[in-house]
Design a protein around this motif. Structure first.
Motif, PDB file in Angstrom:
ATOM      1  N   GLN A  79      75.985  77.618   2.656  1.00 62.96           N
ATOM      2  CA  GLN A  79      76.963  78.691   2.841  1.00 62.96           C
ATOM      3  C   GLN A  79      76.329  80.061   2.709  1.00 62.96           C
ATOM      4  O   GLN A  79      76.808  81.037   3.294  1.00 62.96           O
ATOM      5  CB  GLN A  79      78.102  78.570   1.840  1.00 62.96           C
ATOM      6  CG  GLN A  79      77.705  78.906   0.396  1.00 62.96           C
ATOM      7  CD  GLN A  79      78.832  78.686  -0.597  1.00 62.96           C
ATOM      8  OE1 GLN A  79      79.342  77.588  -0.709  1.00 62.96           O
ATOM      9  NE2 GLN A  79      79.217  79.748  -1.286  1.00 62.96           N
ATOM     10  N   ARG A  80      75.242  80.164   1.945  1.00 63.83           N
ATOM     11  CA  ARG A  80      74.583  81.464   1.790  1.00 63.83           C
ATOM     12  C   ARG A  80      73.946  81.904   3.109  1.00 63.83           C
ATOM     13  O   ARG A  80      73.911  83.089   3.426  1.00 63.83           O
ATOM     14  CB  ARG A  80      73.532  81.404   0.680  1.00 63.83           C
ATOM     15  CG  ARG A  80      74.098  81.072  -0.682  1.00 63.83           C
ATOM     16  CD  ARG A  80      75.225  81.996  -1.073  1.00 63.83           C
ATOM     17  NE  ARG A  80      75.918  81.594  -2.289  1.00 63.83           N
ATOM     18  CZ  ARG A  80      77.189  81.817  -2.537  1.00 63.83           C
ATOM     19  NH1 ARG A  80      77.941  82.437  -1.641  1.00 63.83           N
ATOM     20  NH2 ARG A  80      77.737  81.425  -3.669  1.00 63.83           N
ATOM     21  N   VAL A  81      73.413  80.951   3.868  1.00 62.99           N
ATOM     22  CA  VAL A  81      72.876  81.279   5.185  1.00 62.99           C
ATOM     23  C   VAL A  81      74.013  81.638   6.134  1.00 62.99           C
ATOM     24  O   VAL A  81      73.923  82.588   6.913  1.00 62.99           O
ATOM     25  CB  VAL A  81      72.059  80.098   5.745  1.00 62.99           C
ATOM     26  CG1 VAL A  81      71.475  80.455   7.110  1.00 62.99           C
ATOM     27  CG2 VAL A  81      70.947  79.706   4.792  1.00 62.99           C
ATOM     28  N   ASP A  82      75.097  80.868   6.059  1.00 63.22           N
ATOM     29  CA  ASP A  82      76.232  81.111   6.959  1.00 63.22           C
ATOM     30  C   ASP A  82      76.825  82.498   6.750  1.00 63.22           C
ATOM     31  O   ASP A  82      77.137  83.199   7.715  1.00 63.22           O
ATOM     32  CB  ASP A  82      77.306  80.041   6.743  1.00 63.22           C
ATOM     33  CG  ASP A  82      76.855  78.653   7.150  1.00 63.22           C
ATOM     34  OD1 ASP A  82      75.878  78.558   7.922  1.00 63.22           O
ATOM     35  OD2 ASP A  82      77.465  77.666   6.693  1.00 63.22           O
ATOM     36  N   GLU A  83      77.000  82.898   5.491  1.00 63.14           N
ATOM     37  CA  GLU A  83      77.633  84.203   5.251  1.00 63.14           C
ATOM     38  C   GLU A  83      76.692  85.341   5.643  1.00 63.14           C
ATOM     39  O   GLU A  83      77.153  86.385   6.139  1.00 63.14           O
ATOM     40  CB  GLU A  83      78.095  84.337   3.806  1.00 63.14           C
ATOM     41  CG  GLU A  83      77.028  84.388   2.760  1.00 63.14           C
ATOM     42  CD  GLU A  83      77.572  84.211   1.350  1.00 63.14           C
ATOM     43  OE1 GLU A  83      78.734  83.804   1.214  1.00 63.14           O
ATOM     44  OE2 GLU A  83      76.815  84.453   0.391  1.00 63.14           O
ATOM     45  N   ALA A  84      75.396  85.151   5.460  1.00 63.38           N
ATOM     46  CA  ALA A  84      74.457  86.185   5.897  1.00 63.38           C
ATOM     47  C   ALA A  84      74.469  86.299   7.421  1.00 63.38           C
ATOM     48  O   ALA A  84      74.437  87.412   7.968  1.00 63.38           O
ATOM     49  CB  ALA A  84      73.052  85.872   5.397  1.00 63.38           C
ATOM     50  N   SER A  85      74.529  85.167   8.115  1.00 63.24           N
ATOM     51  CA  SER A  85      74.580  85.189   9.573  1.00 63.24           C
ATOM     52  C   SER A  85      75.850  85.864  10.071  1.00 63.24           C
ATOM     53  O   SER A  85      75.838  86.576  11.085  1.00 63.24           O
ATOM     54  CB  SER A  85      74.495  83.761  10.128  1.00 63.24           C
ATOM     55  OG  SER A  85      73.275  83.153   9.775  1.00 63.24           O
ATOM     56  N   ALA A  86      76.957  85.656   9.356  1.00 66.28           N
ATOM     57  CA  ALA A  86      78.248  86.193   9.804  1.00 66.28           C
ATOM     58  C   ALA A  86      78.431  87.657   9.455  1.00 66.28           C
ATOM     59  O   ALA A  86      79.073  88.401  10.217  1.00 66.28           O
ATOM     60  CB  ALA A  86      79.381  85.373   9.182  1.00 66.28           C
ATOM     61  N   LEU A  87      77.890  88.117   8.327  1.00 63.39           N
ATOM     62  CA  LEU A  87      78.237  89.435   7.804  1.00 63.39           C
ATOM     63  C   LEU A  87      77.145  90.481   7.936  1.00 63.39           C
ATOM     64  O   LEU A  87      77.440  91.677   8.024  1.00 63.39           O
ATOM     65  CB  LEU A  87      78.624  89.323   6.327  1.00 63.39           C
ATOM     66  CG  LEU A  87      79.773  88.372   5.986  1.00 63.39           C
ATOM     67  CD1 LEU A  87      80.000  88.348   4.481  1.00 63.39           C
ATOM     68  CD2 LEU A  87      81.045  88.763   6.714  1.00 63.39           C
ATOM     69  N   LEU A  88      75.886  90.066   7.926  1.00 63.99           N
ATOM     70  CA  LEU A  88      74.786  91.034   7.884  1.00 63.99           C
ATOM     71  C   LEU A  88      74.445  91.501   9.293  1.00 63.99           C
ATOM     72  O   LEU A  88      74.125  90.692  10.165  1.00 63.99           O
ATOM     73  CB  LEU A  88      73.561  90.402   7.225  1.00 63.99           C
ATOM     74  CG  LEU A  88      72.389  91.326   6.906  1.00 63.99           C
ATOM     75  CD1 LEU A  88      72.824  92.456   5.992  1.00 63.99           C
ATOM     76  CD2 LEU A  88      71.248  90.537   6.273  1.00 63.99           C
ATOM     77  N   ARG A  89      74.492  92.830   9.499  1.00 63.44           N
ATOM     78  CA  ARG A  89      74.251  93.387  10.832  1.00 63.44           C
ATOM     79  C   ARG A  89      73.040  94.308  10.898  1.00 63.44           C
ATOM     80  O   ARG A  89      72.493  94.521  11.965  1.00 63.44           O
ATOM     81  CB  ARG A  89      75.495  94.145  11.310  1.00 63.44           C
ATOM     82  CG  ARG A  89      76.659  93.228  11.634  1.00 63.44           C
ATOM     83  CD  ARG A  89      77.897  93.995  12.045  1.00 63.44           C
ATOM     84  NE  ARG A  89      78.918  93.101  12.568  1.00 63.44           N
ATOM     85  CZ  ARG A  89      80.145  93.475  12.890  1.00 63.44           C
ATOM     86  NH1 ARG A  89      80.507  94.739  12.714  1.00 63.44           N
ATOM     87  NH2 ARG A  89      80.998  92.601  13.369  1.00 63.44           N
ATOM     88  N   CYS A  90      72.640  94.880   9.798  1.00 64.97           N
ATOM     89  CA  CYS A  90      71.421  95.688   9.821  1.00 64.97           C
ATOM     90  C   CYS A  90      70.911  95.894   8.406  1.00 64.97           C
ATOM     91  O   CYS A  90      71.666  95.822   7.437  1.00 64.97           O
ATOM     92  CB  CYS A  90      71.642  97.029  10.525  1.00 64.97           C
ATOM     93  SG  CYS A  90      72.386  98.328   9.515  1.00 64.97           S
TER      94      CYS A  90
END
Length: 505
Positions: A301-312
């Motif tokens: 889930q930590r990878v999933d949330e970074a993929s979904a939320l982190l943009r720059c």
């Protein structure tokens, strides 16, 4: 009226999790708020007194909006295809500004610019400048007027980038500020003359041509995704890291955007925005290359949330006095820049992964707070937080406990799946963060100011904290962590308890 956040999503977030639908809910709401913010800027400019926003500037804003809207329009049937290769627009990327996002999740070039995190601080700066109540006579008013002119002129650069990415030919006049013209996501042109300099920009077939007084033309070629290259020394392309996962879009490492620094005095624990050299970029790349794997040791889930939320990523310098007190890094998020993570150079992939977990939980909670009211507590700073030396308001305490709970869960999971010595370090971090949560969580639970959704959220946080007891840290780590928190509380009480206001009730 039904809550905008389903109970299941509220529970997931309270446990420091969040499935795909829950994270998408936060993202959609933040993107919608960005569109509304832009609309507010345009409406405020249109209604502003001519002394604040001239008729010429209003007309230019309308032209920029038209160019942006064209960049968001689906390709017309029979229209010529954009050039092939790096200059080609993704075939299904363009969508109307009337919809938040395409069914498949692809963003048009216009939306990619509007939803870029640092567009938020720009829009808020415009709104502050257009607010007559913020204007005072004298030198301060002239400074505010100059800042507003620069802010509104930046919209032209945003629209130009979107149009270029959409393959639209155009010719516009832009203005460099202090000798630098920044095109978000592409790079910066350093003008031959200092100060605010007019620059004519033309685009055709993926090629940008900059023309300025007393200097040769600068030709820049669009890269695929992020950046643009040129043989001219006057041009500096933006930096980007590979996508977090294979096939993902590159991650901007933005050291150029003029809105990456928050206005006003900088917090004493944060470094200034950094300008990267080759060695800095290499250090970031080395840490970033292992970040997905380090995140995964704390749970998929930590990878999933970074993929979904982190943009720059926005690089910062090391904090003032780094190393003197054991602190050699700093990081932050900004509510108005959803999706941006500000951080000093990471020590390694594990340190960067922990920073991502920490800061994205601040972003998750802030986004949730925009959707639903969690508490009605006031701004009085009277709560003990083991990670701070001064009293905290309730909302800040909630933010801190939530981020530390996520870190405690991350390092516990990492300790269970990694070999020594990585596991020993992870246990020490877990024990420290869990002890800190244990010291501050009761104040959250006992508050009479929690709303019904807030009570659900804090109860889920409590349950997540208690479940960590199923896999306790080795005793020596636990004892040291508890001793640290006990000493922090004793010092805090000695300094602040006599002056604190009494709790309500």
């Amino acid at each position: 009226m039904a809550s905008p956040v389903p109970d299941g999503a509220l529970g997931e977030l309270g446990r420091t999790g969040g499935g795909a639908e829950t994270l998408a809910l936060l993202v959609r709401d933040q993107d919608t708020r960005r569109l509304l913010l832009l609309r507010a800027v345009l409406d405020a400019a249109d209604a502003a007194d001519p002394a604040v926003c001239s008729a010429e500037r209003k007309a230019r804003l309308r032209e920029d909006w038209s160019l942006l809207a064209e960049a968001d329009r689906p390709p017309r049937p029979g229209a010529a295809a954009p050039p092939s290769g790096a200059h080609r627009r993704p075939p299904d990327a363009a969508r109307s500004l009337r919809a938040a996002r395409s069914p498949g999740g692809a963003l048009s070039p216009a939306r990619a610019r509007l939803f870029h995190p640092l567009t938020g601080p720009w829009a808020l700066s415009c709104l502050r400048g257009l607010d007559d109540r913020e204007r005072l006579p004298g030198a301060r008013d002239e400074h505010a007027a100059r800042r507003l002119r620069r802010d509104l002129a930046h919209f032209s650069a945003v629209a130009a980038v979107a149009a270029a990415r959409a393959g639209i030919p155009f010719a516009v006049r832009l203005t460099a500020r202090a000798g630098v013209l920044t095109l978000p996501s592409l790079g910066s042109l350093h003008t031959a003359a200092p100060g605010d300099v007019p620059v004519d920009l033309g685009h055709r077939d993926g090629r940008l041509t900059f023309r300025q007084p007393g200097a040769p033309d600068v030709v820049v070629h669009l890269e695929s995704g992020i950046g643009a290259w040129s043989g001219a020394l006057a041009w500096t392309s933006v930096h980007a890291l590979p996508g977090l996962l294979p096939g993902a879009a590159p991650m901007p490492l933005d050291d150029a955007d003029p809105y990456r620094a928050a206005p006003g005095p900088r917090h004493r624990t944060l470094g200034a925005p950094a300008t990267l050299d080759d060695a800095d970029c290499k250090r970031w790349l080395q840490a970033w290359s292992g970040t997905a794997a380090a995140l995964r040791t704390g749970g998929e889930q930590r990878v999933d949330e970074a993929s979904a939320l982190l943009r720059c990523l926005v690089p910062l310098e090391r904090p003032p006095g780094a190393g003197a007190d054991g602190r050699d890094s700093c990081s932050a998020t900004r509510h108005e820049a959803f999706g941006a993570l500000l951080a000093s150079p990471p020590k390694d992939a594990v340190a960067l992964a922990a920073t991502v977990v920490h800061e994205l939980h601040h972003a998750k909670l802030a986004a949730l707070g925009d959707l639903v009211t969690l508490h009605h507590a006031g701004p009085e700073a009277r709560y003990f937080a083991p990670w701070k030396t001064v009293p905290r308001p309730y909302d800040s305490l909630l933010q801190g406990v939530y981020a530390h709970l996520a870190l405690a869960r991350y390092f516990q999971r990492r300790a269970l799946v990694t070999p020594p010595p990585e596991a020993e370090y992870a246990w020490s971090r877990h024990a420290r963060y869990r002890a800190q949560v244990a010291a501050a969580l009761p104040a959250l639970v006992a508050s009479p100011d929690l709303t019904v959704p807030g009570r659900v959220f804090v109860d889920e946080m409590t349950a997540a904290y208690e479940r960590m007891a199923e896999h306790p840290a080795p005793r020596d780590h636990t004892v040291r962590a508890q001793a640290y928190v006990k000493a922090a509380r004793a010092l805090w009480t000695q300094r602040h308890a006599p002056a604190l206001p009494r709790p309500k009730g």
